[in-house]
Design an enzyme around this catalytic site. Structure first.
Site, mmCIF file in Angstrom:
data_model
loop_
_atom_site.group_PDB
_atom_site.id
_atom_site.type_symbol
_atom_site.label_atom_id
_atom_site.label_comp_id
_atom_site.label_asym_id
_atom_site.label_seq_id
_atom_site.Cartn_x
_atom_site.Cartn_y
_atom_site.Cartn_z
ATOM 1 N N CYS B 62 65.862 55.449 63.274
ATOM 2 C CA CYS B 62 67.131 55.269 62.575
ATOM 3 C C CYS B 62 68.149 56.297 63.091
ATOM 4 C CB CYS B 62 66.934 55.441 61.083
ATOM 5 S SG CYS B 62 66.448 57.106 60.609
ATOM 6 N N ALA B 65 67.129 59.807 62.795
ATOM 7 C CA ALA B 65 66.191 60.197 63.848
ATOM 8 C C ALA B 65 66.937 60.548 65.128
ATOM 9 C CB ALA B 65 65.196 59.081 64.118
ATOM 10 N N ARG B 96 58.361 66.337 67.985
ATOM 11 C CA ARG B 96 58.854 65.972 69.304
ATOM 12 C C ARG B 96 58.542 67.013 70.362
ATOM 13 N NH1 ARG B 96 64.053 64.599 71.806
ATOM 14 N NH2 ARG B 96 63.699 62.629 72.868
ATOM 15 N N HIS B 195 72.617 59.119 68.010
ATOM 16 C CA HIS B 195 73.002 59.961 69.152
ATOM 17 C C HIS B 195 74.519 60.038 69.238
ATOM 18 C CE1 HIS B 195 69.170 58.062 71.021
ATOM 19 N NE2 HIS B 195 68.830 59.129 70.327
#
Lengths: 70, 492
Positions: B62, B65, B96, B195
């Site tokens: 999403c 994220a 990550r 992003h």
């Protein structure tokens, strides 16, 4: 009307970028491309054409502009 | 198994979507394509960045994220508050593997989880007061933080909290940058919009902070690494190569990065863009506002590294160009030894990839250096411009799949029969149980780095370790083995 960005590509040609559509396309021709008058209708490599209000001087690239799809 | 022809691949796609209802089938067919290098524009053959169909599995994330997990999270000296209920932050915490240097909890906060832990009353009465309180607490408990970001989770947008106002007030009180990020999970169709939102937040709240400050002494060789998240140390193994060729790396975005590095980025001469998908926005902005050119590069596998180093050097003078050649020369014996060792063990093996960001196209070169072939690739959240860049990298008649569903991916694998699959953790165990070697390519299967010459050696070792592992032949259940093998066992 859409926000677009025109920049110089790796080979020195103009590249058209439409962020909303992630469209990155070479510009084949620009109606006015002289130091006094810059802009007008521009033709893209994929056949579309857009219109940007002509500017009085050649701008410093890259530049964000408003464009109208023809 | 030999590769499928174009017709066979097309037939395979039709066969796989045949189980879908008519409408879904029509929709999914737009996302599946057979690669054709002749096609100049990806939009003619594949549709991307569309909403996933309900009822089929997708492995997309999403917007939260994309912002907290990818772009902002690795900025190590800032504290990123997961603003909202506790789960989003906790279940994505430290997953990550963005490595960093520093003392966690003192001057760096990368693997910690800060959350406002929303309760019912916060939803009903709003969470602004709580947020303001948290910021003061953070300031008191972690005085060495360099700034705070507020990463919104879904409820913030739904209840309409004014995090911008709280941030501005906190910024005035504590005198450090406080960045509100409107990355509620429901925005957009995948992490990709996250992003973009994160890039815009950097642009609006961070990038211009030192515009009138010339105290930073720059050199003509200043560059920044954009879009390298230092997974398993990737950015470090990239950075050494750039420094060896004579460049000065001012900033790392955002793996092992700091707030001040981000603020100094407008002073560099060239932005080196690794992950185009997640950071092209800010690179384009810096090109327009500060006149900093950007260049995409690829540090996977010696062929692509040499290509990229020369491409980067072409923006500088002869000393850097010589430096690039020197670096390539320096590592030549090293990577040739790696290829000599692993290529015979991996030659001719076929790989299918399904990852996000840049990897579905960037790692192709590394596999080819090892004599392997990528027969199918796809992105979770790519846009058209990513596929434009992918088509040229992939062989003809290979499969392209966008936002592939669980069903499609399994069926493709059953028919294409690759020797190795590179995808995420959610696919890993399915394919391993099917007896197919698998590498988790999001965080390098807890290995890495894979970037640079040093990374290539690890990449080659890992691929060999997985592919030639003796366990794959032993995955068949005893009662499923054929008659003759059981009679053999009886006589033995």
């Amino acid at each position: 009307m859409a926000n677009i960005m025109i920049r110089k590509g790796e080979t020195g040609d103009l590249v058209f970028y439409l962020p909303k559509k992630d469209l990155e396309e070479a510009i084949l021709s620009l109606e006015f491309n002289s130091p006094e008058r810059w802009g007008g209708e521009l033709k893209l490599a994929d056949g579309q054409s857009y219109y940007i209000e002509p500017l009085d001087a050649e701008p410093k690239l890259p530049i964000s502009l408003r464009a109208k799809r023809m | 198994m030999t590769n499928l022809t174009r017709e066979e691949t097309e037939a395979l796609i039709q066969e796989v979507v045949a189980v879908y209802p008519e409408k879904l089938k029509k929709d999914r067919l737009k996302h599946l394509a057979v690669n054709d290098q002749e096609v100049e524009q990806s939009k003619k053959c594949i549709t991307s960045n569309r909403k996933s169909a309900p009822g089929v599995m997708t492995i997309r994330g999403c917007a939260y994220a994309g912002s907290k997990g990818v772009v902002w999270g690795p900025i190590k000296d800032m504290i990123h508050i997961s603003h909202g209920p506790v789960g989003c932050g906790q279940y994505s915490r430290a997953g990550r593997r963005n490595y960093y240097v520093g003392t966690t909890g003192v001057n760096t906060f990368g693997t910690m989880n800060f959350t406002s832990d929303f309760q019912e009353k916060d939803i009903v009465f709003g969470g602004d007061k709580k947020l303001a309180k948290i910021m003061n607490e953070i300031e008191e408990l972690f005085p060495l933080n360099k700034g705070i970001t507020v990463q919104s989770e879904c409820p913030i947008g739904l209840i309409g909290d004014d995090i911008e106002a709280v941030s501005k007030k906190a910024n005035a009180e504590i005198g450090k940058p406080v960045v509100p990020v409107r990355c509620e999970g429901f925005r957009g169709v995948s992490q990709s919009l996250g992003h973009h939102i994160a890039n815009d937040a950097v642009r609006d709240w961070v990038l211009g902070n030192r515009d009138n400050d010339d105290s930073f002494e720059s050199t003509p060789y200043d560059v920044s690494i954009i879009g390298d998240y230092n997974i398993g140390g990737d950015a470090w193994s990239s950075r050494t190569l750039l420094e060896e060729m004579g460049l000065r790396v001012v900033a790392q975005w955002s793996g092992d990065g700091t707030l001040s590095e981000m603020e100094l980025t407008p002073k560099v001469k060239l932005n080196l863009l690794h992950c185009y998908r997640s950071m092209n926005y800010i690179s384009r902005h810096m090109e327009e506002k500060y006149g900093i050119p950007w260049v995409e590069y690829n540090f996977f596998g010696p062929t692509k590294i040499a290509e990229s180093l020369r491409k980067i050097a072409s923006f500088f003078d002869d000393t850097i160009k010589e430096g690039a050649e020197r670096v390539i020369q320096h590592y030549q014996s090293e990577y040739e030894a790696v290829i000599a060792k692993y290529r015979p063990r991996l030659e001719g093996k076929r790989v299918m990839l399904y990852v996000g960001g840049l990897r579905p196209r960037h790692v192709i070169g590394a596999y080819e250096d090892l004599g392997m072939e990528v027969v199918g690739t796809g992105y979770e959240f790519a846009h058209n411009d990513d596929y434009d860049r992918t088509i040229k990298e992939m062989g003809n008649a290979t499969l392209l799949y966008d936002d592939v569903t669980g069903h499609e991916f399994e069926e493709f694998v059953k028919r294409v029969k690759p020797d190795l699959i590179g995808s995420g953790i959610k696919e890993k165990y399915i394919f391993q149980k099917m007896g197919i070697p698998f590498r988790q390519m999001h965080s390098w299967d807890y290995s890495g780095p894979y970037h640079g010459y040093d990374g290539f050696a690890i990449f080659a070792r890992d691929m060999d370790m997985t592919l030639n592992n003796p366990c794959w032949g032993k995955l068949k259940a005893p009662w499923k083995k054929s008659e003759d093998s059981s009679s053999e066992a009886a006589t033995a």
